[in-house]
Every structure is written in C-alpha cells, then in structure tokens.
Design a protein around this motif. Sequence first.
Motif, short mmCIF file in Angstrom:
data_model
loop_
_atom_site.label_atom_id
_atom_site.label_comp_id
_atom_site.label_asym_id
_atom_site.label_seq_id
_atom_site.Cartn_x
_atom_site.Cartn_y
_atom_site.Cartn_z
N VAL A 1 0.86 -1.19 0.00
CA VAL A 1 0.00 0.00 0.00
C VAL A 1 0.90 1.24 0.00
N LEU A 2 0.67 2.11 -0.96
CA LEU A 2 1.41 3.39 -1.02
C LEU A 2 0.43 4.52 -0.75
N VAL A 3 0.74 5.32 0.27
CA VAL A 3 -0.09 6.50 0.54
C VAL A 3 0.75 7.74 0.22
N ASN A 4 0.40 8.40 -0.87
CA ASN A 4 1.06 9.65 -1.27
C ASN A 4 0.33 10.80 -0.58
N ILE B 1 -3.03 2.16 -3.97
CA ILE B 1 -2.34 3.46 -3.96
C ILE B 1 -3.37 4.52 -3.58
N VAL B 2 -3.09 5.22 -2.48
CA VAL B 2 -4.00 6.28 -2.01
C VAL B 2 -3.28 7.62 -2.18
N VAL C 1 -6.52 2.38 -7.18
CA VAL C 1 -5.94 3.72 -7.07
C VAL C 1 -7.04 4.68 -6.66
N VAL C 2 -6.80 5.37 -5.55
CA VAL C 2 -7.82 6.21 -4.92
C VAL C 2 -7.27 7.62 -4.74
N ILE C 3 -8.09 8.63 -4.96
CA ILE C 3 -7.68 9.98 -4.55
C ILE C 3 -8.74 10.55 -3.61
N ALA D 1 -11.61 7.69 5.32
CA ALA D 1 -11.73 7.62 3.86
C ALA D 1 -10.63 6.72 3.28
N ALA D 2 -9.43 6.79 3.89
CA ALA D 2 -8.31 5.98 3.39
C ALA D 2 -8.51 4.49 3.70
#
Length: 251
Positions: A94-97, A147-148, A190-192, A225-226
């Motif tokens: 999991v990548l949280v940018n 990916i968030v 992939v989430v924004i 939300a994440a």
Amino acid sequence: MSRPLASKHLLAGKLCLVTGGSRGIGRAIAEAYAEQGAKLALVARTTSQLEETAESCRKLGAPEAHVFAVDLTDGKQLADLVKQLEAKFQMVNVLVNNAGMMSKSGSTPREGDAAEEEMLLKLNTLAPMRLTRLVTPKMVEAKEGLIVNVGSVAALEPMSSVCDYAASKWGLRGWSLSCHENLRKDNIKVVIIHPGMVRTDMTTSDKTEASAQKRMIQPTDIAEAALLAVRMSPSAVPNEITVRPGPPVFG
Ligand SMILES: NC(=O)c1ccc[n+]([C@@H]2O[C@H](COP(=O)([O-])OP(=O)(O)OC[C@H]3O[C@@H](n4cnc5c(N)ncnc54)[C@H](OP(=O)(O)O)[C@@H]3O)[C@@H](O)[C@H]2O)c1
C-alpha cells in the motif's frame, strides 16, 4: 485487502508506505492502518516526529513501524527508499502519497517565488508520480496493491489565492484517475481523497480560534476515507472521495 466490512486486521502482513506519515493527515492514516495490523514505513524529513508516530503505531497494533528521513523532492532519495524497502519486505503493498505543502511566498499570477513553486510541484505532484512508478512493477507482478493519493478540494475548483497549489493538486488528480484506469486490470486500486479544511499544522496556528479548529474536518476523518478501499471487496474501488466540512468552519 478484500475482506468483509466487519473484519479486523485487514492489513495484516501488508507493508504500507505513508509519506508525510509523521504528523497531521499522514499520521492519522498510519495509525488507522496500524489498527488493521499493517507494517508501516513512515516517511518525512523530521526524525523526532517520525519516531513519535512509529511508537504510537506500534502501540495501536502495527507489528513493525520503520522511519525514513527522506526529502521527497529528491528523486534519488525516492529510488533509494523503494530499493531499500523491496530488499527487506519484497514489495510495498500500500502506497499513501500524502506529503504536501502550500507556498509561503504567495502563489498567484501576481506574486510568488520560482524556487518555492518548483519545490511545491516536486513534492505535491512529481513525488507521488515517481513513487507510484517505483512500486507498481511489484504490484503488477503480485496482481494486488493499493495506492492512495491525498488530493484536495483545490483539485476540483479554481482557488484564486493558492493558484500553484491548485495546479499541483489538479495535476495529481489527473494522474490518479488515469492510473486507476491503467492499473485496474491488474487488481490495483488507485484512490484519490479530496479533503476540505482539515485541522493540522498546515491550516492552524496559535491564532486560529478554538471554535473554528473544532469545526474543521479532523485528520481521523480522512483516515476513515483511506480505509474505505481496504474495506471494500476487490470488485469495488472508491477511486475519488471528497470530504467537506459539515457546518461552515468560519463564521
Ligand atoms: N490540512 C488541510 O486542510 C488539507 C486539505 C486538503 C488537502 N491537504 C493535503 O493533505 C496532505 C497532508 O497535509 P497535512 O495538513 O497533514 O500537512 P502537515 O501537517 O503540514 O504535514 C505535512 C507532512 O509532509 C511532510 N513533508 C513536507 N515536506 C516534505 C518533504 N520535502 N519531504 C518529505 N516529507 C515532507 C511533513 O514532515 P516534515 O516537514 O518533517 O518533512 C509532514 O509529515 C497534503 O498533501 C495536503 O496538501 C490538506
């Protein structure tokens, strides 16, 4: 990453890399993932704050929490970080940018500083793009990943007082939604998330009225939300989430 809503430890065995994981929204997301049993890799520049958050994550249930003092505007440091993580953990699941900044020098067509503007674009837009590219090959191989990206309501509408910040977040939004389309066939979500005003160091100072601070969105709301994409089945991706304040924050 695919179990029913009520399950605990949805992230057991998963390595979650959280940029800006030392404070504010990043810290709240890291702590929420820790409660789901994730292993954490926390990235920011200030080691003392990173260590504090890592300790909190361990207490909340993370079997491991590692800190990395990295300047995300430096491409080489990004590449070295992912290399190090993949050597130790095989892959980033999991990548949280999340790390981001606003200009201090003003950011409109009338004022602003070119060096700060460049740093802002590197941090808010380019670092998420580069990190995504670095972690994606292993996710594609595993046919699994999340990916968030933390965007902003400034990516949804014009913001006349923070033009460069809006540009950086519109760019990130375009990247994120396009990556969703590109990666969904490989089972990579992939989430924004687009927060309105959240109570963090970015938005508050000693002068901010306590009542306004209380009305702001709380970092834990963004962490909720994440978690959505983690909770939903592989059949569903909440690819764009907007979180706005309830009652007006000021006045
Ligand atoms: N707060 C809001 O109202 C709001 C609203 C919408 C969107 N957002 C977005 O949410 C994200 C998090 O914001 P926040 O409010 O939690 O901000 P914050 O409290 O200021 O935290 C920013 C985080 O990013 C890290 N960081 C900053 N520059 C960095 C660099 N060059 N390299 C590595 N790490 C760096 C900081 O640690 P160090 O300084 O130690 O490096 C810190 O961990 C940002 O992308 C922001 O644009 C915030």
